[in-house]
Design an enzyme around this catalytic site. Structure first.
Site, PDB file in Angstrom:
ATOM      1  CG  ASN A  10      48.806  40.761  50.194  1.00 18.79           C
ATOM      2  OD1 ASN A  10      49.734  40.392  50.898  1.00 18.79           O
ATOM      3  ND2 ASN A  10      48.608  42.033  49.875  1.00 18.79           N
ATOM      4  CG  HIS A 175      34.767  40.017  40.204  1.00 15.67           C
ATOM      5  ND1 HIS A 175      34.120  40.179  41.402  1.00 15.67           N
ATOM      6  CD2 HIS A 175      36.084  40.287  40.450  1.00 15.67           C
ATOM      7  CE1 HIS A 175      34.994  40.519  42.332  1.00 15.67           C
ATOM      8  NE2 HIS A 175      36.193  40.599  41.777  1.00 15.67           N
TER       9      HIS A 175
HETATM   10  C1  LMR Z   1      38.071  42.063  44.714  1.00 19.43           C
HETATM   11  O1  LMR Z   1      36.901  42.163  44.361  1.00 19.43           O
HETATM   12  O2  LMR Z   1      38.460  42.247  45.875  1.00 19.43           O
HETATM   13  C2  LMR Z   1      39.113  41.704  43.695  1.00 19.43           C
HETATM   14  O3  LMR Z   1      38.537  41.583  42.446  1.00 19.43           O
HETATM   15  C3  LMR Z   1      40.233  42.678  43.668  1.00 19.43           C
HETATM   16  C4  LMR Z   1      39.835  44.086  43.231  1.00 19.43           C
HETATM   17  O4  LMR Z   1      40.691  44.765  42.655  1.00 19.43           O
HETATM   18  O5  LMR Z   1      38.722  44.530  43.491  1.00 19.43           O
END
Ligand code: LMR
Length: 312
Positions: A10, A175
């Protein structure tokens, strides 16, 4: 310009679609390990060209890295997405092997390419790719800051009932749940956001942003793709058009913010050479403490990768 996107799931397919639709590169190669998937999605994107009106040529290949040779930029999205109940870090062992082998192939065929990592856990997969590619950090970095900032900007736009275009923001750190949104550096059409929204509402938005990926995993049973794919494409655009955009990206800090050898999001200038400059903000004590927490978390996962040893 030639851009390769590895992984036609995706996120990769969305990235290729945005690159084509916005004519960011004239040649886009989509690669996947599953027979026929990249070929099919690339053909579908190409067949959309006469309808929407673009001429970027998109082709798909199954594991044929020779077809990617001479790419200027390569986006690596390969690896498993998470499922509800999983953290991004749970993907480390399986995705490290995938990112390593893809990076080896990419560098063998496009030694001058700038490499953008999208696979999770993002910060540690950027570390993995950087170890494998053996290129300077300016040429191997990760996408997450634009995505996290976009979520924060979208939530703020909704709360303030203004256009998301007018919200400028920067985030730092890993992240994950320890990411560091910086309200002090957030403006709405040049007005500090703190003049337009109360602290409690802003804190709730910051909290929702930090868990933004997880919110979507819960809703859909898998990870998000529209915003992540578009965010990676925006980084490619900044590079191939030498725009010198200021974005947060994940890269190895080498003394900036008093941090050495850890992969974290920080604002940079992105241009034709990749990272042209890392920008050092004057963080206050509270922001420094949040960044330190994020650093500690990412470092733990980096150490876990080191303990596992390099995948074969
Ligand atoms: C996101 O932040 O959308 C990506 O890192 C995918 C996830 O698993 O959160």
């Amino acid at each position: 310009m030639k851009v390769t996107v590895v992984g036609a799931g995706n996120v990769g397919a969305t990235c290729a679609d945005v690159l084509a639709t916005r004519e960011i590169a004239n040649e886009i190669v989509l690669v996947d390990i599953k027979e026929g998937i990249a070929e099919g999605k690339a053909l579908d994107i190409w067949q959309k060209a006469p309808i929407i009106g673009y001429d970027s040529r998109t082709v798909g290949v199954t594991n044929d890295y020779a077809r990617t040779a001479g790419s200027d930029v390569v986006v690596i999205t390969s690896g498993l997405p998470r499922k509800p109940g999983m953290s991004r870090d749970d993907l480390i062992s399986v995705n490290a092997g995938i990112v390593k082998s893809v990076t080896e192939q990419v560098v063998a065929h496009s030694p001058n390419a700038i490499i953008i990592i999208v696979s999770n856990p993002l910060d540690v997969m950027t570390y993995q790719a950087h170890l494998t590619a053996k290129l300077p950090r300016e040429k191997v970095f990760g996408m997450a800051g634009i995505l996290d900032t976009a979520r924060y900007r979208a939530f703020l736009a909704e709360a303030l009932n203004v256009s998301p275009k007018d919200i400028q923001a920067v985030l730092m750190g890993g992240h994950g749940d320890t990411m560091v949104p910086l309200p002090r550096y957030t403006t709405v059409g040049g007005i500090p956001v703190t003049e337009l929204i109360g602290k409690a509402e802003l804190d709730a938005i910051v909290q929702r942003t930090a868990q933004g990926g997880g919110e979507l995993v819960k809703l859909m049973g898998t990870s998000a793709w529209y915003a992540p794919g578009a965010a990676a494409a925006q980084m490619v655009e900044a590079i191939v058009r030498d725009q010198r955009r200021v974005f947060p990206v994940c890269l190895e800090l080498q003394g900036e913010y008093g941090i050495n050898g850890v992969y974290l999001g920080a604002p940079v200038i992105l241009g034709k050479n990749g990272v042209e400059r890392v920008i050092e903000l004057q963080l206050n004590d509270e922001e420094k403490a949040l960044l330190e927490t994020s650093r500690g978390h990412v470092k733990e996962v980096m150490d876990a990768l080191d303990k596992m040893g390099q995948p074969a």
